[in-house]
Design a protein around this motif. Structure first.
Motif, PDB file in Angstrom:
ATOM      1  N   SER A  26      -3.393 -75.420  86.635  1.00 43.37           N
ATOM      2  CA  SER A  26      -2.466 -75.713  86.090  1.00 43.37           C
ATOM      3  C   SER A  26      -1.646 -74.791  86.383  1.00 43.37           C
ATOM      4  O   SER A  26      -1.361 -73.390  86.633  1.00 43.37           O
ATOM      5  CB  SER A  26      -3.028 -75.834  84.516  1.00 43.37           C
ATOM      6  OG  SER A  26      -3.606 -76.497  84.392  1.00 43.37           O
ATOM      7  N   LEU A  27      -0.438 -75.996  85.907  1.00 46.80           N
ATOM      8  CA  LEU A  27       0.909 -74.998  86.051  1.00 46.80           C
ATOM      9  C   LEU A  27       1.222 -74.088  84.463  1.00 46.80           C
ATOM     10  O   LEU A  27       1.304 -75.256  83.837  1.00 46.80           O
ATOM     11  CB  LEU A  27       2.325 -76.134  86.519  1.00 46.80           C
ATOM     12  CG  LEU A  27       3.893 -75.482  86.115  1.00 46.80           C
ATOM     13  CD1 LEU A  27       3.459 -73.976  87.568  1.00 46.80           C
ATOM     14  CD2 LEU A  27       3.982 -76.454  86.694  1.00 46.80           C
ATOM     15  N   ALA A  28       0.864 -72.751  84.201  1.00 45.69           N
ATOM     16  CA  ALA A  28       0.826 -73.040  82.754  1.00 45.69           C
ATOM     17  C   ALA A  28       2.211 -71.292  82.396  1.00 45.69           C
ATOM     18  O   ALA A  28       2.224 -70.539  83.395  1.00 45.69           O
ATOM     19  CB  ALA A  28      -0.498 -71.616  82.871  1.00 45.69           C
ATOM     20  N   PHE A  29       1.832 -71.640  81.279  1.00 46.96           N
ATOM     21  CA  PHE A  29       3.754 -70.602  80.816  1.00 46.96           C
ATOM     22  C   PHE A  29       3.444 -70.592  79.533  1.00 46.96           C
ATOM     23  O   PHE A  29       3.054 -71.943  78.831  1.00 46.96           O
ATOM     24  CB  PHE A  29       4.771 -71.740  80.977  1.00 46.96           C
ATOM     25  CG  PHE A  29       5.230 -73.275  80.153  1.00 46.96           C
ATOM     26  CD1 PHE A  29       6.707 -72.663  78.943  1.00 46.96           C
ATOM     27  CD2 PHE A  29       5.541 -74.362  80.588  1.00 46.96           C
ATOM     28  CE1 PHE A  29       6.893 -73.788  78.345  1.00 46.96           C
ATOM     29  CE2 PHE A  29       5.468 -74.447  79.311  1.00 46.96           C
ATOM     30  CZ  PHE A  29       6.269 -75.090  78.411  1.00 46.96           C
ATOM     31  N   THR A  30       4.645 -69.331  78.833  1.00 48.09           N
ATOM     32  CA  THR A  30       4.366 -69.530  77.522  1.00 48.09           C
ATOM     33  C   THR A  30       5.647 -68.998  77.046  1.00 48.09           C
ATOM     34  O   THR A  30       6.711 -68.793  77.661  1.00 48.09           O
ATOM     35  CB  THR A  30       3.415 -68.605  77.065  1.00 48.09           C
ATOM     36  OG1 THR A  30       3.649 -67.933  75.468  1.00 48.09           O
ATOM     37  CG2 THR A  30       3.757 -67.434  77.824  1.00 48.09           C
ATOM     38  N   CYS A  31       6.300 -69.513  75.619  1.00 45.68           N
ATOM     39  CA  CYS A  31       7.716 -68.844  75.342  1.00 45.68           C
ATOM     40  C   CYS A  31       7.402 -68.063  74.577  1.00 45.68           C
ATOM     41  O   CYS A  31       6.400 -68.047  73.459  1.00 45.68           O
ATOM     42  CB  CYS A  31       8.140 -69.999  75.283  1.00 45.68           C
ATOM     43  SG  CYS A  31       7.602 -71.266  73.971  1.00 45.68           S
ATOM     44  N   THR A  32       8.196 -67.199  73.593  1.00 49.52           N
ATOM     45  CA  THR A  32       7.743 -66.167  72.663  1.00 49.52           C
ATOM     46  C   THR A  32       9.953 -65.448  73.280  1.00 49.52           C
ATOM     47  O   THR A  32      10.460 -65.928  73.229  1.00 49.52           O
ATOM     48  CB  THR A  32       7.275 -65.060  73.585  1.00 49.52           C
ATOM     49  OG1 THR A  32       6.354 -64.581  72.120  1.00 49.52           O
ATOM     50  CG2 THR A  32       7.306 -64.341  74.690  1.00 49.52           C
ATOM     51  N   SER A  33       9.551 -64.233  71.756  1.00 51.03           N
ATOM     52  CA  SER A  33      10.894 -63.496  72.143  1.00 51.03           C
ATOM     53  C   SER A  33      10.060 -62.070  72.055  1.00 51.03           C
ATOM     54  O   SER A  33       9.094 -61.796  72.576  1.00 51.03           O
ATOM     55  CB  SER A  33      11.730 -63.469  70.715  1.00 51.03           C
ATOM     56  OG  SER A  33      12.773 -63.356  70.853  1.00 51.03           O
ATOM     57  N   GLY A  34      11.335 -61.279  71.964  1.00 47.16           N
ATOM     58  CA  GLY A  34      10.911 -59.565  72.629  1.00 47.16           C
ATOM     59  C   GLY A  34       9.563 -59.166  71.554  1.00 47.16           C
ATOM     60  O   GLY A  34       9.061 -58.597  72.213  1.00 47.16           O
ATOM     61  N   PRO A  35       9.353 -59.114  69.830  1.00 46.42           N
ATOM     62  CA  PRO A  35       8.396 -58.901  70.076  1.00 46.42           C
ATOM     63  C   PRO A  35       7.125 -59.499  70.468  1.00 46.42           C
ATOM     64  O   PRO A  35       5.411 -59.001  70.862  1.00 46.42           O
ATOM     65  CB  PRO A  35       8.197 -59.587  68.128  1.00 46.42           C
ATOM     66  CG  PRO A  35       9.507 -59.396  67.991  1.00 46.42           C
ATOM     67  CD  PRO A  35      10.385 -59.749  69.396  1.00 46.42           C
TER      68      PRO A  35
END
Length: 594
Positions: A305-314
């Motif tokens: 799959s074309l896989a991604f995640t999103c987050t911030s600094g922590p």
């Protein structure tokens, strides 16, 4: 009554986080795009405290919109009209209002109780602090209740409509149509009392200005003339652009899309938006923490799959070991880091550019990854498309560094057609897999050893040989460096050589780009979207200028990397306040250097 023509106007709404500030700000900016044809750029400010006391400084929410008849590159620090719902909002926002600007206040909220909450010892509307502004004091709460008491007869509920009274006032002042806002209310509330109450209040605010002849003239901003009549124009935020771009990437690359995430400010809106499009080829998975999220993305990538995640600094901190595993396993994935003030919890709703060094160097071992940075809300769309094919070409993770300003801000965007997207890219999507090989389970003839242990450079089996390890480290490093052949040369705005070159990245670019025009193009400008690896022509550009200035919202992280790579002297302009650079401050700094 006449109309005064303006090229540009900046309006700021401010009040408690329960006053519906973001709602009316979005509706006003939407009407400016859809009905009036203006360019827009918005700046959204949320309070960092959850459920801060009403009327307190810490609970103020702000929405600022710039509307113009010309192309806008950034939000503006100086406000022409300020709408405040209480004294705390006035205290926080008054310094942004231009001399001679218009100050709209809800006079009902200016009482001793709210003065005390805001830290005022007396009524600020009667002292010298506002003498340089045009005060428009309206009993908005009282007028709202009088307008809707036949529909909603509970005062506490009725006054929740007061934001639409204020919106009606501003729509009259700036000659905005109410039609699009009423259409939205109808769609939102149907034929319920909430629709009729809010519509009535909106029209009441609009008609109030006309009835009392609030001003001798309305203000009118002509339509933007950059686009054709058949172009589809929308207002888009950075986080929404990421979601739409991810779906587009999935279509272009003919891959199912998978996103695993743990909610975190200010990144969560990306998967909230993506969740609106869930189907058999688009999956959104919410996990219990960031470690689970990155591991799920690794598993999805392994499965093709074309896989991604999103987050911030922590979250980036917690995902670093997972990124190391993806590097070792040769698995493509994307991590979007929407940067915010840190370290630790920091100031969750405020913006910084402080994760660059962590993105490039934050893992143990020699573990290079690609690092990209969009420079506007709409550029988030293009950046995730580029990240998608670069991750597959290199079979490695790509980190995208956005920030809270880009995430929450919106701008006018011309929706591209499929042909435009294909022409923009440096790869051939139609024949992509003839050029690049990605081994996924079940592919005939391919047997691979996957995991975190080092592998033999020839056989792919586990190896503990020191010379082999050196060869594999070099191989992983080179495949990142070789991506310069798949990224565009960086463009220079202005002269190709001369006295001063300013280098920026991320959301800072928009303001500097505006100053470039405002200061009569006395410097040249480069915005770096590719932070690792750098574009191959960057060194020759730098060598063509006497002074190099780097402007960024950190203590000099990009400057550090540029010095290390090119052994050059750099003048730094830095800020870590959690707020965008002040335009006047930055302009004066650049003048001093010139």
């Amino acid at each position: 009554m006449g109309k005064l023509l303006l090229d540009k106007v900046v309006i700021r709404f401010a009040g408690d986080s329960g006053d519906g500030i973001q709602l009316i700000g979005n509706q006003f900016s939407d009407s400016s795009v859809i009905k009036s044809g203006n360019d827009v750029y918005t700046l959204v400010e949320y309070p960092s405290e959850i459920r801060a006391p009403a009327g307190s400084i810490s609970g103020i929410s702000g929405f600022q919109v710039t509307i113009s008849s010309k192309k806008i590159f950034s939000f503006d620090n100086e406000v022409d009209s300020l709408v405040v719902f209480n004294p705390a909002a006035l205290k926080i926002s008054l310094n942004m209002l231009k001399l001679g600007g218009i100050l709209f206040v809800d006079s009902d909220s200016f009482n001793d109780k709210n003065f005390k909450k805001a830290g005022y010892v007396s009524n600020p509307l009667t002292d010298e602090s506002i003498s340089n502004f045009k005060l428009v004091s309206i009993p908005i709460t009282t007028l709202t209740y009088a307008c809707v008491k036949d529909i909603i007869n509970v005062v506490s509920k009725a006054k929740k409509c007061k934001n639409f009274f204020a919106l009606g006032v501003i729509c009259w002042v700036y000659d905005r149509s109410l039609d699009g806002i009423i259409d939205w209310l109808k769609k939102k509330f149907g034929d319920s009392d909430l629709f009729f109450a809010n519509e009535k209040v909106l029209r009441a605010g609009y008609n109030y200005c006309s009835t009392i002849e609030l001003f001798n003239n309305q203000f009118f901003i002509p339509a933007l003339k950059l686009y054709g009549k058949d172009d589809k124009l929308v207002k888009i935020s950075g986080n929404k652009a990421f979601a739409i771009g991810a779906i587009t990437s999935s279509f272009l690359l003919k891959l199912p899309l998978f996103s695993a995430n743990y909610p975190i400010t200010p990144a969560s809106d990306i998967f909230h938006e993506l969740a609106n499009y869930i189907d058999e080829s688009i999956r959104v998975f919410q996990l219990e923490d960031e470690i689970s999220a990155i591991c799920s993305v690794i598993g999805a990538s392994y499965g093709g799959s074309l896989a991604f995640t999103c987050t911030s600094g922590p979250g980036l901190d917690l995902m670093q070991e997972g990124l190391g595993l993806a590097i070792m396993a040769n698995l493509p994935l994307i991590l979007i880091d929407v940067q915010r003030c840190g370290p630790s919890t920091g100031i969750p709703t405020k913006s910084e550019q402080t994760d660059l060094l962590a993105s490039i160097f934050g893992r143990h071992g020699e573990s290079s990854v690609v690092v990209l940075a969009p420079n506007s809300p709409s550029d988030c769309f293009w950046t995730i498309i580029e990240a998608s094919y670069l991750s597959i070409i290199s079979l490695s993770p790509v980190i995208i560094l956005s920030d809270a300003n880009l995430a929450n801000s919106s701008e006018l965007w011309k929706v591209p057609c499929l042909l435009e997207i294909k022409k923009w890219s440096l790869v051939d999507f139609d024949n992509f897999y003839k050029s690049f090989n990605w081994n996924v389970p079940g592919k005939e003839g391919d047997v691979i050893c996957i995991g975190g242990l080092e592998r033999d450079v020839i056989t792919g089996n586990v190896s503990h040989d020191p010379i082999n390890h050196s060869l594999m480290v070099e191989k992983r490093h080179k495949k990142i460096l070789n991506l310069v052949n798949y990224i565009e040369d960086v463009s220079v705005i202005g002269n190709l050589g001369g006295k001063v070159l300013i280098i920026t990245w991320g959301s800072v670019f928009g303001l500097v780009r505006s100053l470039y025009d405002e200061m009569n193009k006395v410097f040249s400008l480069v915005c770096l979207r590719h932070l690792n690896p750098f574009p191959k022509n960057l060194k020759s550009i730098i060598d063509s200028f006497e002074k190099i200035v780097v402007i960024e919202e950190n203590c000099g992280q990009l400057s550090f990397i540029l010095r290390a790579n090119y052994i050059i002297q750099i003048i730094n302009i830095n800020q870590v306040t959690g707020k965008p650079f002040d335009r006047i401050f930055l302009k004066n700094k650049i003048f001093d250097i010139l």
